[in-house]
Write a protein that holds these residues in place. Structure first.
Motif, PDB file in Angstrom:
ATOM      1  N   ALA A   1       0.852  -1.192   0.000  1.00  0.00           N
ATOM      2  CA  ALA A   1       0.000   0.000   0.000  1.00  0.00           C
ATOM      3  C   ALA A   1       0.888   1.242   0.000  1.00  0.00           C
ATOM      4  O   ALA A   1       2.010   1.211   0.474  1.00  0.00           O
ATOM      5  CB  ALA A   1      -0.882  -0.014   1.241  1.00  0.00           C
ATOM      6  N   SER A   2       0.376   2.322  -0.537  1.00  0.00           N
ATOM      7  CA  SER A   2       1.176   3.551  -0.615  1.00  0.00           C
ATOM      8  C   SER A   2       0.250   4.738  -0.825  1.00  0.00           C
ATOM      9  O   SER A   2      -0.972   4.587  -0.915  1.00  0.00           O
ATOM     10  CB  SER A   2       2.159   3.477  -1.778  1.00  0.00           C
ATOM     11  N   VAL A   3       0.888   5.887  -0.956  1.00  0.00           N
ATOM     12  CA  VAL A   3       0.129   7.115  -1.211  1.00  0.00           C
ATOM     13  C   VAL A   3      -0.403   7.146  -2.653  1.00  0.00           C
ATOM     14  O   VAL A   3      -1.140   8.054  -3.027  1.00  0.00           O
ATOM     15  CB  VAL A   3       1.021   8.334  -0.877  1.00  0.00           C
ATOM     16  N   GLY A   4      -0.065   6.141  -3.429  1.00  0.00           N
ATOM     17  CA  GLY A   4      -0.574   6.080  -4.806  1.00  0.00           C
ATOM     18  C   GLY A   4       0.569   5.906  -5.784  1.00  0.00           C
ATOM     19  O   GLY A   4       1.693   6.302  -5.492  1.00  0.00           O
ATOM     20  N   PHE A   5       0.284   5.297  -6.913  1.00  0.00           N
ATOM     21  CA  PHE A   5       1.355   5.112  -7.892  1.00  0.00           C
ATOM     22  C   PHE A   5       1.562   6.390  -8.696  1.00  0.00           C
ATOM     23  O   PHE A   5       0.665   7.211  -8.849  1.00  0.00           O
ATOM     24  CB  PHE A   5       1.095   3.912  -8.817  1.00  0.00           C
ATOM     25  N   GLY A   6       2.803   6.543  -9.173  1.00  0.00           N
ATOM     26  CA  GLY A   6       3.131   7.671 -10.060  1.00  0.00           C
ATOM     27  C   GLY A   6       3.891   7.128 -11.249  1.00  0.00           C
ATOM     28  O   GLY A   6       3.753   5.958 -11.598  1.00  0.00           O
ATOM     29  N   GLY A   7       4.707   8.000 -11.854  1.00  0.00           N
ATOM     30  CA  GLY A   7       5.493   7.566 -13.003  1.00  0.00           C
ATOM     31  C   GLY A   7       4.789   7.893 -14.300  1.00  0.00           C
ATOM     32  O   GLY A   7       3.585   8.155 -14.327  1.00  0.00           O
TER      33      GLY A   7
END
Ligand code: NAD
Length: 468
Positions: free
Chosen positions: A272-278
């Motif tokens: 889990a995380s603050v959301g994917f980027g890239g």
């Protein structure tokens, strides 16, 4: 038909994909001359810099370039010469989401692919194998073929292959050295199959042949979009569960561990995380959404769109949690944001969650100190300006400052937000960080990176994703 023996490769586009991919091909195939060309003079100069200050940061990349550059690896802005000399040409240009016009915000902007293809058609004086390395919508090769056939000399034949790249930034070199698979798509004609064999021979110099998959052209194009959509979907699924964990007392790490033990699910990509980027996940899913809509498949489009919407929700939810926890206001408060890259071990900031978080904090009139070990100040200002185009940069600079270390960023802050999972943030002197902060001192771990209990023992109030 006997496959052409590839002796000269040209790669159009010296970016995050073209640079590392073709540098590794040069390293592993000393008998092949590899020239990577780009219109961006500054980027090419950086690839050629005598002190190896390369334009992108990627563990292991410098060593590869040190070994191959000048031997059989060259970087140049002379696109035409690169095309003329090569028997195989990779098209590895950017394919961002379209900013304006029809399909804006969803469709891929194929302008760069088209320009590169037109250049190949105009300049080539002999037959070439043209390889789509860029991620493109399904059936783009058909458009490329039409452009090539309409603009080329009569004696020139072009075979188009799809060879999407599956490397992940941050581990590009190890991914390229030992790929899970190399995918090559071709038309199932004798000429297409023969071109496919030529490219297969290149990879076979270091990739075991059972890992080189050959498929139809359209399957190959779609597989790249599908792979990114499935990976992003796993992240959005686990992030959706993290919201339930926060509300119920379940712990997302324990849940992910438990479900990952199921061999049908597997343990990877369940963090889990603050959301994917890239630059890829969002763009490629939106691409799939646009493709589905164009094919009159609205339910399919809605299904994939939800993966992106979940990601946006996760970022918003995290910003709101920061505000709520800091007694419902962050106006005038100082927040340290640790990390600006979209993930660790890269300097790439495209679609980084940090940009959204900082923008949210700006709109709540907080002061923000940013620190990232690999992202330059110029890049941070560029991204923040792009995120708030109507706000003059001088005004942004009144609210945001860039620090030279994590410790400096945290000085006099009320809260630390971990936006990128850089290893050094795990290892900073948290006692010293605590001593320099206003109290109560808060930590918001957007990457489940730090030992929350250890920080609590120091005195921090810690909020992590997926835990109450
Ligand atoms: P990038 O923006 O880093 O590099 C693209 C380069 O192409 C730029 O330097 C640009 O100047 C150059 N270029 C554009 N048009 C040109 C032209 N006509 N002639 C010469 N040079 C030209 O992009 P990237 O991250 O390397 O991505 C390239 C492609 O690979 C995209 O389609 C992307 O979706 C795909 N991809 C990216 C990743 C990733 O992790 N970045 C992974 C897999 C696939």
């Amino acid at each position: 038909m006997a496959p052409v023996k590839v002796t000269k490769i040209c790669c159009i586009g010296a970016g995050y994909v073209g640079g590392p991919t073709c540098a590794v091909i040069a390293l592993k195939c000393p008998h092949i001359q590899v020239t990577i060309v780009d219109l961006n003079q500054a980027r090419v100069d950086a690839w050629n810099s005598p002190d190896f200050k390369l334009p992108i940061y990627e563990p292991g990349l410098e060593e590869v370039v040190r070994q191959a550059r000048g031997r059989n690896l060259f970087f140049s802005t002379d696109v035409d010469k690169g095309i003329l000399e090569a028997d195989l040409i990779f098209v590895s240009v950017n394919t961002p989401t379209k900013k304006s016009g029809v399909g804006a915000g969803f469709a891929a902007d194929l302008n760069y692919v088209e320009l590169a293809t037109r250049r190949i058609a105009t300049v080539a004086t002999s037959s070439k194998i043209v390889v789509e390395k860029s991620t493109v919508p399904c059936r783009t090769a058909e458009s490329m073929r039409t452009i090539l056939e309409a603009n080329s000399r009569p004696n020139c034949q072009f075979q188009i292959l799809s060879n999407p790249e599956f490397l992940a930034e941050g581990t590009a070199i190890s991914d390229l050295f030992a790929p899970d698979r190399v995918l090559i798509g071709s038309l199932q004609t004798p000429e297409g199959i023969s071109a496919c064999e030529s490219l297969k021979e290149v990879y076979a110099n270091w990739v075991p042949t059972d890992r080189i998959l050959t498929v139809g052209l359209w399957s190959s194009e779609l597989s790249k979009l599908a792979a990114n959509a499935m990976l992003a979907q796993r992240i959005s699924s686990v992030n959706a569960l993290s919201a339930i964990c926060e509300a119920t007392g379940a712990n997302i790490d324990e849940v992910a561990h438990a479900i990952g033990y199921d061999s049908r699910i597997g343990p990877k990509f369940l963090k889990a995380s603050v959301g994917f980027g890239g630059s890829c996940f969002q763009k490629d899913i939106l691409n799939l959404v646009y493709l589905s809509e164009s094919l009159h498949l609205p339910e399919v489009a809605a299904y994939w769109r939800q993966v992106v919407e979940m990601n946006e929700y996760q970022k918003r939810r995290f910003s709101k949690r920061v505000v709520d926890t800091l007694f419902n206001t962050i106006t005038g408060k100082r927040i340290a944001v640790l990390g600006f890259a979209f993930k660790a071990d890269t300097g790439d900031t495209r679609e980084s969650a940090a940009i959204t978080l900082i923008k949210d904090f700006q709109s709540e009139k907080a002061f923000v100190n940013v620190y990232d070990p690999q992202v330059s100040a110029d890049q941070i200002w560029l991204d923040l300006q792009e995120a708030s185009p109507l706000v003059p940069l001088d005004n942004i600079k009144k609210q945001v400052s860039i620090s030279q270390s994590a410790l400096e960023a945290c000085k006099d802050a009320e809260a630390v937000v971990i936006a990128t999972e850089w290893k050094e943030f795990k290892e900073i002197d948290w006692e010293a960080v605590y001593a320099g902060m206003n109290k109560p001192a808060f930590v918001f771990d957007g990457r489940l990176l730090v030992d929350a209990e250890k920080l609590r023992a120091i005195g921090f109030k810690v909020t992590t994703i997926g835990r109450p």
